[in-house]
Design a protein around this motif. Structure first.
Motif, PDB file in Angstrom:
ATOM      1  N   PRO A  90       0.886  -1.169  -0.012  1.00 55.60           N
ATOM      2  CA  PRO A  90      -0.005  -0.078   0.000  1.00 55.60           C
ATOM      3  C   PRO A  90       0.841   1.132   0.016  1.00 55.60           C
ATOM      4  O   PRO A  90       1.902   1.219   0.199  1.00 55.60           O
ATOM      5  CB  PRO A  90      -0.809  -0.200   1.563  1.00 55.60           C
ATOM      6  CG  PRO A  90      -0.062  -0.986   2.237  1.00 55.60           C
ATOM      7  CD  PRO A  90       0.935  -1.831   1.289  1.00 55.60           C
ATOM      8  N   ALA A  91       0.006   2.365  -0.342  1.00 60.40           N
ATOM      9  CA  ALA A  91       0.965   3.785  -0.337  1.00 60.40           C
ATOM     10  C   ALA A  91       0.137   4.555   0.715  1.00 60.40           C
ATOM     11  O   ALA A  91      -1.024   4.547   0.895  1.00 60.40           O
ATOM     12  CB  ALA A  91       0.760   4.316  -1.607  1.00 60.40           C
ATOM     13  N   VAL A  92       1.010   5.362   1.419  1.00 58.86           N
ATOM     14  CA  VAL A  92       0.446   6.101   2.810  1.00 58.86           C
ATOM     15  C   VAL A  92       0.669   7.503   2.199  1.00 58.86           C
ATOM     16  O   VAL A  92       1.672   8.042   1.900  1.00 58.86           O
ATOM     17  CB  VAL A  92       1.030   5.856   3.963  1.00 58.86           C
ATOM     18  CG1 VAL A  92       0.498   6.670   4.902  1.00 58.86           C
ATOM     19  CG2 VAL A  92       0.718   4.245   4.171  1.00 58.86           C
TER      20      VAL A  92
ATOM     21  N   ALA B 266      -4.293   1.253  -1.851  1.00 59.23           N
ATOM     22  CA  ALA B 266      -3.935  -0.204  -2.165  1.00 59.23           C
ATOM     23  C   ALA B 266      -4.702  -0.775  -3.561  1.00 59.23           C
ATOM     24  O   ALA B 266      -5.649  -0.340  -4.034  1.00 59.23           O
ATOM     25  CB  ALA B 266      -4.522  -0.847  -0.790  1.00 59.23           C
ATOM     26  N   ALA B 267      -4.001  -1.568  -4.103  1.00 56.99           N
ATOM     27  CA  ALA B 267      -4.176  -2.335  -5.145  1.00 56.99           C
ATOM     28  C   ALA B 267      -4.217  -3.623  -5.182  1.00 56.99           C
ATOM     29  O   ALA B 267      -3.510  -4.397  -4.320  1.00 56.99           O
ATOM     30  CB  ALA B 267      -3.638  -1.455  -6.399  1.00 56.99           C
TER      31      ALA B 267
ATOM     32  N   VAL C 215      -8.332   1.031  -4.212  1.00 58.82           N
ATOM     33  CA  VAL C 215      -8.967   1.663  -3.440  1.00 58.82           C
ATOM     34  C   VAL C 215      -8.324   2.645  -2.521  1.00 58.82           C
ATOM     35  O   VAL C 215      -7.169   2.581  -2.260  1.00 58.82           O
ATOM     36  CB  VAL C 215      -9.735   0.529  -2.398  1.00 58.82           C
ATOM     37  CG1 VAL C 215     -10.384   0.987  -1.244  1.00 58.82           C
ATOM     38  CG2 VAL C 215     -10.077  -0.863  -3.131  1.00 58.82           C
ATOM     39  N   ARG C 216      -8.938   3.802  -2.025  1.00 60.21           N
ATOM     40  CA  ARG C 216      -8.541   4.594  -1.248  1.00 60.21           C
ATOM     41  C   ARG C 216      -9.220   4.558   0.079  1.00 60.21           C
ATOM     42  O   ARG C 216     -10.485   4.572   0.408  1.00 60.21           O
ATOM     43  CB  ARG C 216      -8.692   6.064  -1.505  1.00 60.21           C
ATOM     44  CG  ARG C 216      -8.326   7.198  -0.697  1.00 60.21           C
ATOM     45  CD  ARG C 216      -8.422   8.685  -1.122  1.00 60.21           C
ATOM     46  NE  ARG C 216      -8.376   9.368   0.029  1.00 60.21           N
ATOM     47  CZ  ARG C 216      -8.158  10.891   0.140  1.00 60.21           C
ATOM     48  NH1 ARG C 216      -7.992  11.531  -1.342  1.00 60.21           N
ATOM     49  NH2 ARG C 216      -8.078  11.468   0.860  1.00 60.21           N
TER      50      ARG C 216
ATOM     51  N   ALA D  38     -12.818   5.518   0.779  1.00 60.42           N
ATOM     52  CA  ALA D  38     -13.579   6.790   0.045  1.00 60.42           C
ATOM     53  C   ALA D  38     -13.924   6.516  -1.329  1.00 60.42           C
ATOM     54  O   ALA D  38     -14.805   7.172  -1.698  1.00 60.42           O
ATOM     55  CB  ALA D  38     -12.401   7.766   0.250  1.00 60.42           C
ATOM     56  N   TRP D  39     -13.070   5.719  -1.934  1.00 53.84           N
ATOM     57  CA  TRP D  39     -13.706   5.317  -3.461  1.00 53.84           C
ATOM     58  C   TRP D  39     -12.756   4.053  -3.674  1.00 53.84           C
ATOM     59  O   TRP D  39     -11.877   3.687  -3.163  1.00 53.84           O
ATOM     60  CB  TRP D  39     -13.250   6.388  -4.286  1.00 53.84           C
ATOM     61  CG  TRP D  39     -11.659   6.946  -4.444  1.00 53.84           C
ATOM     62  CD1 TRP D  39     -11.349   8.124  -3.929  1.00 53.84           C
ATOM     63  CD2 TRP D  39     -10.764   6.467  -5.013  1.00 53.84           C
ATOM     64  NE1 TRP D  39      -9.976   8.518  -4.184  1.00 53.84           N
ATOM     65  CE2 TRP D  39      -9.610   7.418  -4.845  1.00 53.84           C
ATOM     66  CE3 TRP D  39     -10.529   5.256  -5.489  1.00 53.84           C
ATOM     67  CZ2 TRP D  39      -8.200   7.053  -5.307  1.00 53.84           C
ATOM     68  CZ3 TRP D  39      -9.006   4.751  -6.349  1.00 53.84           C
ATOM     69  CH2 TRP D  39      -8.051   5.915  -5.910  1.00 53.84           C
TER      70      TRP D  39
END
Length: 393
Positions: A77-79, A86-87, A94-95, A102-103
């Motif tokens: 994931p990225a922060v 995350a993917a 996804v966020r 969130a989306w």
């Protein structure tokens, strides 16, 4: 050694740029490997049971989300602030904001690498050789850029440039607004190399990446011009297998130094301006390292976790109780060092002596990519697609 200009702390102006060399074809070995013997059994080794211990801290799940499984790839994931991007392999991106989606969007085709993001943009790569960028605020697709190359590492996203590392170790600079290619960096590499999910480190106007053959290279973020090359380890041995000495983990940047570790090679720290060696010693790793103001921490290729003095390289401690567990790169978290393993456990070590402080099993799915810092805690992605935000109590 060439010097580096702009962006990396106190690195001075470049004296002479290194020429980019045309990258020839390479044969790839999987990383992190349990063995480099191509005739060895492909079966996973039996994982020894974990030893009992008396916890001195507690790992708590603050929230849990889901994204598509990564199917053996090194998704991470990225922060960005309190948001987690995350993917999954199936194209899901996804966020999460404080654990709530969130989306969620679905990219066309399967993804080959995790997500990279900043406050404006999130980027992923497909297994058809395309980079897709979406608006970080709402998930709407901003652009798609075909690059006709495999990408295994998450893109590095800045306001001006998205840096993509291909599996044959080319670096591509794409315009963050349009996806148009602005530059390419490529260099000669050995005929045999480890397959790596590591991306690049961006600091100001400098991009730093580890390479096959024991090299770390810095290039200019704006134009892809090579600024400096550091030799972490020199290949040695009679066969190509013995001569594999790749920097497959992310380099670590300090205030005035850069540290890195190579497989079948050495670990060391080097002056950022000149590339001169501050210290080095023999150690081997395929997953990389982290550091704080006093020590560097790394996981060796036998799953031992080491702490070394950041000024001299002298051993401070070693935690050797994770053999055959496929331990991730360490992450410094306050007074602790965190690693995760192939059985879905997250392990918390005391930073001072390496003793076990806490342990938590997230699920019966491997954690391949290292945990990421999230505020005072961390976020971890499992191979099955679980996203866990953890805190230390």
């Amino acid at each position: 050694m060439n010097a580096v200009t702009g962006g990396f702390r106190s690195w001075p102006r470049v004296a002479a740029a290194l020429a980019g060399l045309l990258l020839g074809g390479c044969s790839w070995l999987p990383a992190p490997p349990t063995t480099l013997n191509p005739f060895a059994s492909s079966a996973s080794p039996k994982v020894p049971p974990l030893e009992e211990f008396t916890p001195s801290a507690t790992l708590k799940v603050d929230w849990h989300g889901e994204v598509g499984a990564s199917e053996g790839l090194g998704f991470q994931p990225a922060v960005v602030g309190s948001s987690v991007f995350a993917a999954g392999r199936d194209g899901t991106v996804v966020r999460f904001d404080d654990g709530r989606p969130a989306w969620k969007v679905r990219a066309e085709g399967k993804l080959s690498a995790g997500v990279g993001a900043n406050a404006r943009l999130a980027a992923v790569a497909t297994d058809k050789g395309a980079v897709i960028a979406v608006d970080a605020a709402n998930g709407q697709v901003k652009w798609t850029a075909p690059i006709n190359a495999e990408v295994l590492a998450p893109p590095a996203v800045t306001d001006a440039i998205v840096v993509v590392r291909t599996s044959d170790h080319r670096l591509l600079g794409l315009d963050s607004a349009t996806g148009k290619q602005k530059w390419i960096y490529q260099r000669a590499n050995p005929p045999l190399a480890l397959r790596s999910f590591a991306g690049v480190v961006v600091d100001g106007n400098v991009v730093v990446a580890g390479y096959p053959g024991g090299k770390v290279v810095a290039v200019n973020l704006n134009n892809g011009v090579a600024l400096m090359e550091v030799t972490v380890a020199s290949p040695k041995g009679a066969t190509e297998l013995e001569r594999v000495a790749d920097v497959t983990g992310l380099p670590v940047l300090g205030r005035q130094e850069i540290c890195a570790v190579a497989y079948q090679g050495r670990v060391g720290c080097f002056e950022a301006g000149s590339g001169n060696t501050l210290w080095s010693r023999e150690l081997s790793s395929t997953v990389g390292m982290d550091r704080d103001s006093r020590q560097v921490y790394l996981t060796d290729d036998k799953d031992g976790v080491h702490a070394l003095d950041g000024s001299t390289g002298a051993s401070a401690w070693k935690q050797a109780k994770f053999s055959q567990r496929g331990v991730t790169r360490p992450m410094v978290l306050g007074g602790f060092v965190v690693v995760a393993d192939r059985e879905g456990y997250v392990h918390l070590l005391q930073k001072e002596d390496g003793s076990l402080a806490a342990r938590l099993r997230l699920e019966r799915s491997a954690v391949v990519a290292a945990p990421r810092a999230l505020g005072p805690g961390m976020v971890v992605q499992t191979q099955a697609g679980g996203i866990y935000a953890l805190s230390v109590q």
